[in-house]
Design an enzyme around this catalytic site. Structure first.
Site, PDB file in Angstrom:
ATOM      1  N   LYS A  69       0.811  -1.228   0.000  1.00  0.00           N
ATOM      2  CA  LYS A  69       0.000   0.000   0.000  1.00  0.00           C
ATOM      3  C   LYS A  69       0.843   1.278   0.000  1.00  0.00           C
ATOM      4  CE  LYS A  69      -4.099  -2.092   2.017  1.00  0.00           C
ATOM      5  NZ  LYS A  69      -5.119  -2.031   3.071  1.00  0.00           N
ATOM      6  N   ASP A 105      -9.824   2.588   2.357  1.00  0.00           N
ATOM      7  CA  ASP A 105      -9.844   1.896   3.655  1.00  0.00           C
ATOM      8  C   ASP A 105     -10.463   2.784   4.740  1.00  0.00           C
ATOM      9  OD1 ASP A 105      -8.633  -0.471   2.799  1.00  0.00           O
ATOM     10  OD2 ASP A 105      -6.619   0.295   3.148  1.00  0.00           O
ATOM     11  N   GLY A 126      -2.926  -1.383  17.850  1.00  0.00           N
ATOM     12  CA  GLY A 126      -2.024  -1.588  16.719  1.00  0.00           C
ATOM     13  C   GLY A 126      -1.594  -0.270  16.120  1.00  0.00           C
ATOM     14  N   ALA A 127      -0.432  -0.279  15.462  1.00  0.00           N
ATOM     15  CA  ALA A 127       0.105   0.954  14.882  1.00  0.00           C
ATOM     16  C   ALA A 127       0.758   0.676  13.538  1.00  0.00           C
ATOM     17  CB  ALA A 127       1.109   1.586  15.853  1.00  0.00           C
TER      18      ALA A 127
HETATM   19  P1  ATR Z   1      -0.935  -4.136   9.048  1.00  0.00           P
HETATM   20  O1  ATR Z   1      -0.682  -3.465   7.741  1.00  0.00           O
HETATM   21  O2  ATR Z   1      -1.884  -5.305   8.949  1.00  0.00           O
HETATM   22  O3  ATR Z   1      -1.335  -3.181  10.118  1.00  0.00           O
HETATM   23  P2  ATR Z   1       1.746  -4.288  10.126  1.00  0.00           P
HETATM   24  O4  ATR Z   1       2.064  -2.937   9.597  1.00  0.00           O
HETATM   25  O5  ATR Z   1       2.760  -5.377   9.992  1.00  0.00           O
HETATM   26  O6  ATR Z   1       0.442  -4.862   9.433  1.00  0.00           O
HETATM   27  O7  ATR Z   1       1.311  -4.143  11.669  1.00  0.00           O
HETATM   28  C1  ATR Z   1       0.973  -5.243  12.443  1.00  0.00           C
HETATM   29  C2  ATR Z   1       0.429  -4.761  13.791  1.00  0.00           C
HETATM   30  O8  ATR Z   1       0.059  -5.921  14.565  1.00  0.00           O
HETATM   31  C3  ATR Z   1       1.448  -3.980  14.623  1.00  0.00           C
HETATM   32  O9  ATR Z   1       0.754  -3.043  15.406  1.00  0.00           O
HETATM   33  C4  ATR Z   1       2.030  -5.103  15.499  1.00  0.00           C
HETATM   34  O10 ATR Z   1       2.621  -4.655  16.704  1.00  0.00           O
HETATM   35  P3  ATR Z   1       4.194  -4.209  16.737  1.00  0.00           P
HETATM   36  O11 ATR Z   1       4.241  -2.836  16.155  1.00  0.00           O
HETATM   37  O12 ATR Z   1       4.531  -4.235  18.175  1.00  0.00           O
HETATM   38  O13 ATR Z   1       4.926  -5.234  15.912  1.00  0.00           O
HETATM   39  C5  ATR Z   1       0.789  -5.914  15.795  1.00  0.00           C
HETATM   40  N1  ATR Z   1       1.041  -7.293  16.213  1.00  0.00           N
HETATM   41  C6  ATR Z   1       1.377  -8.330  15.422  1.00  0.00           C
HETATM   42  N2  ATR Z   1       1.489  -9.451  16.160  1.00  0.00           N
HETATM   43  C7  ATR Z   1       1.220  -9.109  17.452  1.00  0.00           C
HETATM   44  C8  ATR Z   1       1.171  -9.827  18.698  1.00  0.00           C
HETATM   45  N3  ATR Z   1       1.419 -11.130  18.752  1.00  0.00           N
HETATM   46  N4  ATR Z   1       0.849  -9.143  19.823  1.00  0.00           N
HETATM   47  C9  ATR Z   1       0.567  -7.809  19.765  1.00  0.00           C
HETATM   48  N5  ATR Z   1       0.603  -7.083  18.623  1.00  0.00           N
HETATM   49  C10 ATR Z   1       0.927  -7.713  17.484  1.00  0.00           C
END
Ligand code: ATR
Length: 267
Positions: A69, A105, A126-127
């Site tokens: 994206k 989105d 999430g971020a």
């Molecule tokens: P997307 O585009 O789907 O948002 P991404 O940019 O890879 O994908 O972000 C994944 C999100 O899921 C992040 O907020 C990640 O937290 P981190 O920034 O700490 O990595 C979160 N995430 C993934 N697995 C996780 C887990 N097991 N527990 C908590 N947060 C998780």
């Protein structure tokens, strides 16, 4: 007249429900002879060259999903203001050589909600990329936005760019709307072991959105539903963003029920 082609670009892309959903939508609109929608797996290093070739292959547009994206925004000649502000595009439009880019989105998420989040207190978990569009959308609607992330620095950086407040210890019952954008739940792990929520902590007044979708619902949404909260799953958000993309390409009103049925495997 030659068929106008559309596709979702992702890596991987085989799991995407967009081809079934958009193909059903085109059929319901009576456009099945004029348009087609498929899936193209594109590795990140090939993305820009592959996209530039699509127009010459009869493509009128494309959806873009993980992990492309941001790259989609970067290569566009004419990105929309919304896509620029969010920093990502999920919808491309090919006009001859020129590539337009939109982000549906954000509005798709807002349309999936039972009511406007304006003035509401909201928590985004999430971020990553998915969180960016949602935080932007909530901010535009003048919601109060708090962002929790496993890696707090990422939440702080996101809020620094898009607004909202990074929080480390959210008070679950205090929010009108809670949105999970993390990948937690995809692999079947217990969301309450890693997110700052308890399964008993939801209230009847809340709306809970889980961007993750799973057959039979996620553990997060089952708990929220059990507490009487209003729940929205990732398929409804997928349907709404896809409907807005379809409208950009075809200028027709999207057949939401046909799209929902196909996205849920009911057609
Ligand atoms: P997307 O585009 O789907 O948002 P991404 O940019 O890879 O994908 O972000 C994944 C999100 O899921 C992040 O907020 C990640 O937290 P981190 O920034 O700490 O990595 C979160 N995430 C993934 N697995 C996780 C887990 N097991 N527990 C908590 N947060 C998780």
């Amino acid at each position: 007249m030659s068929v106008r082609r559309l596709a979702v670009l992702g890596y991987p892309v085989a799991h995407s429900r967009s081809p079934a959903m958009q193909t059903a939508a085109l059929a319901a609109l009576g456009l099945a002879d004029e348009w087609e929608y498929g899936a193209i797996e594109v590795a990140p290093e090939e993305f820009a060259a592959r996209v530039r070739a699509l127009s010459g292959e009869g493509f009128a547009g494309a959806n873009v999903t993980v992990p492309h994206k941001q790259a989609a925004l970067a290569l566009a000649d004419a990105p929309s203001e919304v896509a620029r502000e969010i920093g990502a595009a999920n919808t491309l439009v090919f006009n001859g050589e020129a590539i337009g880019a939109h982000n549906t989105d954000a509005d798709g998420f807002l349309r999936s909600l039972p009511e406007s989040p304006g003035g509401k207190r909201t928590l985004v978990l999430g971020a990553g990329g998915a969180a960016r569009a949602i935080v932007w959308a909530l901010g535009r609607e003048r919601a109060t936005v708090e962002v929790w992330n496993r890696t707090p620095e990422r939440a702080e950086r996101l809020c620094g760019g898009l607004g909202g407040t990074a929080v480390s210890d959210p008070d679950q019952a205090a929010y009108d709307l809670i949105v999970n954008t993390t990948a937690v739940g995809l692999t079947g792990e217990n969301p309450f072991a890693v997110l700052p929520l308890t399964s008993e902590g939801f209230t009847v007044e809340q709306t809970v959105v889980d961007m993750v979708y799973a057959e039979g619902g996620t553990a997060l949404l089952r708990a929220a539903e059990g507490a009487g909260a209003t729940v929205v799953d990732g398929i409804e958000v997928l349907v709404q963003q896809g409907a807005l993309s379809l409208k950009i390409w075809t200028e027709q009103d999207p057949p939401l029920e046909a799209m929902r049925a196909a996205a849920r495997g009911r057609s």
